[in-house]
Design a protein around this motif. Structure first.
Motif, PDB file in Angstrom:
ATOM      1  N   CYS A 239     -12.222  -2.457   5.398  1.00 33.01           N
ATOM      2  CA  CYS A 239     -11.260  -2.146   6.445  1.00 33.01           C
ATOM      3  C   CYS A 239     -11.432  -3.098   7.615  1.00 33.01           C
ATOM      4  O   CYS A 239     -12.497  -3.713   7.781  1.00 33.01           O
ATOM      5  CB  CYS A 239     -11.439  -0.712   6.942  1.00 33.01           C
TER       6      CYS A 239
ATOM      7  N   LYS B 239       0.814  -1.218   0.000  1.00 28.69           N
ATOM      8  CA  LYS B 239       0.000   0.000   0.000  1.00 28.69           C
ATOM      9  C   LYS B 239       0.850   1.272   0.000  1.00 28.69           C
ATOM     10  O   LYS B 239       0.458   2.284  -0.591  1.00 28.69           O
ATOM     11  CB  LYS B 239      -0.972  -0.019   1.178  1.00 28.69           C
TER      12      LYS B 239
ATOM     13  N   TYR C 251      -5.300   3.808   7.152  1.00 31.40           N
ATOM     14  CA  TYR C 251      -5.396   4.356   5.796  1.00 31.40           C
ATOM     15  C   TYR C 251      -5.140   5.861   5.804  1.00 31.40           C
ATOM     16  O   TYR C 251      -4.473   6.402   4.911  1.00 31.40           O
ATOM     17  CB  TYR C 251      -6.768   4.062   5.189  1.00 31.40           C
TER      18      TYR C 251
END
Length: 211
Positions: free
Chosen positions: A55, A32, A82
């Motif tokens: 999530c 990510k 995030y």
């Protein structure tokens, strides 16, 4: 409109897009930090990154949920994780929201739709079971749904939009199984340079998408 079948991590363009939109793709991608660095480079100054994703909760998940994530090969982040990732990539974080209640609402609507599908009864029961389990995971707090908006700092120029969706979204809806991280990208030139408000309105529309 140009259509590309391409892996998110293979994007090499720089300063090419005003907006990047993704619906529930990044859970399939482990790298990510690399992903958001690529998106940051691909956006023009003042470009926007808007995405939703599955999530996890902020605390440790249950054994059942942990096993489910491992079996599916998912790579989940919590909403705060995030937020930190997109901030560390250089974005100004405008929005990092837990919208799990919305996820439950439209998943319940999809469950009702399954009852009306003209499909084999065994397939219907399998779909109903998968959808109900997904709803139950969200209700217990193990599985969350996040909505995020980040902006690349600097002044705005041009109008192009990159949209990322799961490659087999229709197949996923029918089978209950998620596609892999290969995604579809649709760059478009959708607004005149003189109309910044038109561009902003399109992004507001994308933020309202629930299905």
């Amino acid at each position: 409109v140009s259509l590309y079948n391409q892996n998110c991590l293979d994007i090499e363009v720089k300063n090419a897009y005003d907006g990047i939109y993704s619906r529930d793709v990044f859970l399939h991608i482990k790298e990510k930090e690399k992903l958001f660095a690529i998106f940051f480079a691909a956006l023009k100054p003042f470009g926007k990154l808007l995405f939703t994703d599955y999530c996890g909760s902020e605390g440790p998940g249950s054994e059942t949920f942990t096993r489910y994530v491992r079996q599916r090969g998912y790579h989940l982040c919590s909403v705060p994780e995030y937020r930190n990732l997109i901030k560390e990539a250089g974005f100004e974080v405008v929005e990092a929201l837990d919208v799990t209640n919305q996820f439950i609402t439209f998943s319940e609507a999809e469950l009702e739709t399954i009852h009306t599908l003209d499909i084999d009864e065994n397939v219907r029961q399998s779909l109903k079971t998968d959808w109900q389990r997904k709803i139950d995971r969200a209700r217990t707090g193990s599985q969350r749904w996040g909505q995020f908006l980040g902006v690349k700092p600097s002044e705005h120029t041009g109008y192009r939009l990159l949209i990322s969706i799961p490659l087999s979204r229709s197949a996923e809806a029918m089978t209950g199984y998620s596609s892999d991280c290969t995604s579809t990208f649709i760059p478009t030139k959708t607004a005149p340079k003189s109309s910044k408000r038109a561009y902003s309105k399109r992004l507001d529309t994308l933020r309202d998408l629930k299905t």
